[in-house]
Write a protein that holds these residues in place. Sequence first.
Motif, short mmCIF file in Angstrom:
data_model
loop_
_atom_site.label_atom_id
_atom_site.label_comp_id
_atom_site.label_asym_id
_atom_site.label_seq_id
_atom_site.Cartn_x
_atom_site.Cartn_y
_atom_site.Cartn_z
N PHE A 18 -3.36 -5.17 5.64
CA PHE A 18 -4.02 -4.05 4.97
C PHE A 18 -4.58 -4.45 3.60
O PHE A 18 -5.28 -3.66 2.97
N HIS A 19 -4.32 -5.70 3.14
CA HIS A 19 -4.64 -6.01 1.74
C HIS A 19 -6.12 -5.86 1.36
O HIS A 19 -6.42 -5.43 0.25
N HIS A 79 3.92 4.27 2.47
CA HIS A 79 2.97 3.18 2.71
C HIS A 79 1.56 3.59 2.28
O HIS A 79 1.09 4.69 2.60
N PRO A 80 0.85 2.71 1.57
CA PRO A 80 -0.51 3.05 1.12
C PRO A 80 -1.43 3.44 2.28
O PRO A 80 -2.31 4.28 2.11
N CYS A 128 -0.63 -9.54 4.13
CA CYS A 128 -0.58 -8.19 4.68
C CYS A 128 -1.96 -7.84 5.24
O CYS A 128 -2.97 -7.96 4.52
N CYS A 154 5.74 -3.11 3.56
CA CYS A 154 4.95 -3.21 2.33
C CYS A 154 5.86 -3.87 1.28
O CYS A 154 7.05 -3.56 1.22
N HIS A 155 5.29 -4.77 0.46
CA HIS A 155 6.11 -5.45 -0.53
C HIS A 155 6.57 -4.49 -1.63
O HIS A 155 7.63 -4.66 -2.21
N PHE A 156 5.75 -3.48 -1.93
CA PHE A 156 6.00 -2.73 -3.16
C PHE A 156 6.36 -1.26 -2.98
O PHE A 156 7.07 -0.71 -3.81
N MET A 196 -3.18 -0.78 -3.84
CA MET A 196 -1.97 -1.29 -4.51
C MET A 196 -1.80 -2.81 -4.38
O MET A 196 -0.83 -3.37 -4.86
N ALA A 197 -2.76 -3.47 -3.69
CA ALA A 197 -2.58 -4.89 -3.37
C ALA A 197 -2.46 -5.75 -4.62
O ALA A 197 -3.16 -5.52 -5.62
N CYS A 211 -6.40 -2.12 0.43
CA CYS A 211 -5.28 -1.44 -0.23
C CYS A 211 -5.47 -1.40 -1.76
O CYS A 211 -5.65 -2.44 -2.40
N PRO A 258 4.37 -8.69 4.70
CA PRO A 258 5.65 -8.02 4.42
C PRO A 258 6.50 -7.82 5.67
O PRO A 258 5.96 -7.50 6.73
N CYS A 303 0.23 -10.08 -1.81
CA CYS A 303 -0.16 -9.43 -0.55
C CYS A 303 -1.13 -10.28 0.25
O CYS A 303 -1.23 -10.16 1.46
FE1 SF4 Z 1 -0.82 -2.85 0.11
FE2 SF4 Z 1 0.44 -5.13 -0.51
FE3 SF4 Z 1 1.80 -3.09 0.47
FE4 SF4 Z 1 0.12 -4.45 2.02
S1 SF4 Z 1 1.98 -5.23 1.07
S2 SF4 Z 1 0.31 -2.27 1.93
S3 SF4 Z 1 -1.52 -4.89 0.58
S4 SF4 Z 1 0.75 -3.15 -1.48
#
Ligand code: SF4
Length: 324
Positions: A287-288, A248-249, A285, A316-318, A293-294, A291, A303, A298
């Motif tokens: 955290f977007h 997780h980021p 999310c 997290c989606h990714f 990685m967003a 983040c 997620p 997001c």
């Molecule tokens: Fe980051 Fe998107 Fe994962 Fe949330 S869902 S932690 S914003 S990459």
Amino acid sequence: MALLEVSNLEIAVATGGQLLPVVRGVSFEVKANETFGIVGESGCGKSLTSLAIMGLLEGSQVRITGGSIHFDGRELTALSAEDRRAIMGAQMAMIFQEPMTSLNPVYRIGDQIVETLRQHRDMSRRQARDRAVELLDLVRIPEPGRRIDSFPHQMSGGQRQRVMIAMAMACDPKLLIADEPTTALDVTVQKEVLDLMADLQSRMGTAIVLISHDLGVIAETCDKVAVMYRGKIAESAATGELFSNMCHPYTRGLLNSIPVVDRDVEWLEAIPGRVPTIDEVLSGCAFHPRCAMAEARCESEDPDKRDVATGHTIRCHFAEVGSA
Ligand code: SF4
């Protein structure tokens, strides 16, 4: 079988005629003799989760609004305040960050331990005092027979935390909740207190829930870890799995912000921004905004929890194992 099973726990703060959620669908299990770490920045819901387990939210503006807390065969959310009090101290105990605020400054430490023992055990004052001396010895207070008559201000910060641990362990609880137990201590004393807790756990088989903002402390002491962000568990796994396959980021951000003594860096990495306050409305999310990685998704889609390896879950989606 789990000693403590928290399922879909929801906690909210009552303010301005509305309930603002602060803990959202938190689930985890802790077995006897296991140490479970909860890590995250201030305001992520770690302490409120532990206070809910201890039954210490009662009478405040914060309340449990959903889910269950199952402990040693009993559903705690269904118990009366009196039944909760009987469990507190005798079967589950808690230590806090700053022992000076938990110990009563006008009573000798021995009297405070004796009081705990007599409240939960059928003991005479003499028996309780003898046991208190044993407990102080167990937590390595030098000259326990003499120090039992000290006031809290006559002890160092590390010794006061040892006294708190002695009080918490007085009735051989099955579960100890330690909320940032070493944060107020300097590094060498921190290590001594953590070693002491591990030693007592191995002798007594106590399960420990350790709350910390410090991933380093969690890595050294815990069997399993949950990383919390804005009231939800963002990532959870056995400690070895989490630290070798951190996904997780947010978890990676926490790890990267720990100073490493043998790495020469000009600036420490930090997670940009701050944890949103409870009244901030965020879609997608949580955290977007912070983040790296967003992506567009997001901002609109929160997620779900999903498995990335056996016993390793993230929201997290990714992120995937190996994507770091
Ligand atoms: Fe980051 Fe998107 Fe994962 Fe949330 S869902 S932690 S914003 S990459």
